[in-house]
Design an enzyme around this catalytic site. Structure first.
Site, PDB file in Angstrom:
ATOM      1  CD  GLU A  49      -2.960   1.118   2.320  1.00  0.00           C
ATOM      2  OE1 GLU A  49      -3.514   2.361   2.605  1.00  0.00           O
ATOM      3  OE2 GLU A  49      -3.185   0.049   3.036  1.00  0.00           O
ATOM      4  CE  LYS A  76      -6.332  -1.188   5.414  1.00  0.00           C
ATOM      5  NZ  LYS A  76      -5.599   0.038   4.246  1.00  0.00           N
ATOM      6  CG  ASP A  96       0.346 -16.235  12.204  1.00  0.00           C
ATOM      7  OD1 ASP A  96      -0.352 -15.513  11.204  1.00  0.00           O
ATOM      8  OD2 ASP A  96      -0.064 -17.400  12.528  1.00  0.00           O
ATOM      9  CG  HIS A 148      -3.739   6.945  -0.201  1.00  0.00           C
ATOM     10  ND1 HIS A 148      -2.890   5.877   0.577  1.00  0.00           N
ATOM     11  CD2 HIS A 148      -4.279   6.373  -0.868  1.00  0.00           C
ATOM     12  CE1 HIS A 148      -3.203   4.820   0.138  1.00  0.00           C
ATOM     13  NE2 HIS A 148      -4.267   5.025  -1.098  1.00  0.00           N
TER      14      HIS A 148
END
Length: 422
Positions: free
Chosen positions: A82, A260, A276, A375
């Site tokens: 991202e 998030k 993990d 972004h």
């Protein structure tokens, strides 16, 4: 430790120059970056890691700069697809440096495994019978991994719950284990399977599930930072950041996106170090459910008496430095070498600090210019490459998309066609 994580102009360097800068500041050998080349993880090695291998998928690895944790400068590898994630974490870490960076702490590296016993006629009585056999069951579990006790870990406790479910009451025992520098899943799962038959016999039922819980609420890492109001952009930005946090704390719809953003940073470091990501993410989101059963913000933002923001984050952090891909994946070994961490809890604290940095950056952008400005400018490169731009064409397409604020594939295609027609 890194001599200085404040690498001014780092983003303008070539890949080779960045590697040299990281090697110089962190003290790692430049050859460590060979593992991050395409083919660093070959198909042969991948064949031994998972099943049915057909290839290897590359993920970009960037370095978050400006990070200071407990007075130590550290350069942090982040694996993510991202745009803006690495840049945002680095920018927030720069702001946090004004007041000393991030302060972290953690509990011990304690994991739990559950053994579910079904068909018990007297669950309350069975619970006490199992507790009466606590020492016997702990000894049986500990015998599965004597090496763990030798390095200071091992089984700490056995607890027992009764869990009401539709049509049944289950007896559920928890093995509580200090797993030291391991993530711990294999160790606690082996112990759970070993004690299950005897535990079921004592309870008078039948063992079904014998596996760890990813709700690692006994293995917590914490990070805190004081954010200078002026460095953030002034009192109005501070107040709007507090408003943004309060909505996340009160509204699950906002909390999901707020959290998030935290996981953008957390998962990138967890992935880079071969840990993990799914276990960490599951634990984090379960931790976000508050005492009232409502999904809420993982972080907190408060204004102190000086008008600055105090940002805090607490997360379950089941990460390790031994076992799994942390040892078998050459890129993971390289990433850990760059961080210079030596214990699992030190790594967990670093991951949490980067998660908080990512959160600070997102909330700061939302309270100011909006999330899309930075972004989408970074995302423009992905768009340019997606439509076929190559070499110097990429920067030329990106410049037009940014100037027009037109971050669309159709516009990128048209711009590229214009460039090639000249």
């Amino acid at each position: 430790m890194a001599q200085n994580s404040r690498l001014t102009g780092f983003r303008t360097l070539t890949v080779q120059e960045r590697r040299e800068a990281v090697a110089r500041e962190s003290g790692v050998e430049p050859a460590v970056f060979d593992a991050l080349e395409p083919g660093g993880l070959g198909v042969e090695a991948a064949e031994h890691m998972i099943e049915n291998v057909v290839g290897v998928m590359g993920i970009p690895v960037g370095i978050a700069t400006n990070v200071t944790v407990n007075g130590r400068d550290v350069l942090v590898p982040m694996a993510t697809e991202e745009p803006s994630v690495v840049a945002a974490a680095s920018n927030a870490a720069r702001i946090a440096r004004v007041r000393g960076g991030f302060t972290t702490s953690s509990t011990g590296p304690v994991m739990q495994a559950q053994v579910q016993v079904v068909d018990v006629v007297d669950p309350a009585g069975a619970r006490l019978r199992v507790l009466e056999a606590r020492d016997e069951l702990i000894a049986l579990a500990a015998a599965q991994d004597p090496k763990l006790a030798e390095v200071g870990g091992g089984v700490l406790d056995l607890t027992v719950r009764t869990v009401e479910a539709p049509g049944a009451t289950y007896v559920v025992a928890h093995l509580v284990v200090d797993v030291r520098d391991a993530m711990g899943a294999n160790a606690v799962n082996t112990m759970a399977e070993a004690v299950a038959p005897r535990l079921a016999e004592i309870a008078g039922g039948r063992a079904v599930l014998r596996i760890l819980t990813n709700k690692a609420d006994l293995r917590l890492s914490r990070a805190r930072a004081v954010l200078d109001a002026e460095a953030l952009g002034g009192a109005e930005i501070v107040d709007d950041m507090i408003h943004a946090y309060r909505l996340a704390a009160a509204d699950p719809y906002r909390a999901a996106t707020h959290n998030k953003g935290i996981m953008n940073g957390v998962s990138a470091v967890v992935l880079a170090t071969g840990n993990d990501t799914r276990a960490v993410e599951a634990g984090a989101h379960s931790h976000a459910v508050n005492a009232d059963g409502v999904y809420s913000s993982l972080s907190t933002f408060e204004k102190n008496a000086d008008g600055d923001i105090v940002a805090t984050l607490e997360l379950p952090m089941p990460v390790g430095l031994v076992g799994g891909a942390t040892r078998s994946h050459p890129a993971a070994r390289a990433a850990i070498a760059v961080t210079e961490v030596t214990t699992a809890w030190e790594l967990g604290e670093l991951v949490t600090a980067v998660g908080l940095a990512q959160n600070i950056a997102a909330v700061r952008a939302l309270a100011g210019e909006g999330i899309q400005r930075g972004h989408m400018s970074l995302h423009a490169k992905n768009i340019a490459i997606a439509v076929g731009a190559a070499g110097g064409e990429v920067d030329r397409v990106v410049a037009v998309l940014i100037s027009e604020k037109a971050f669309r594939h159709d516009r990128a295609e048209a711009v590229l066609a214009e460039i090639r027609s000249r």
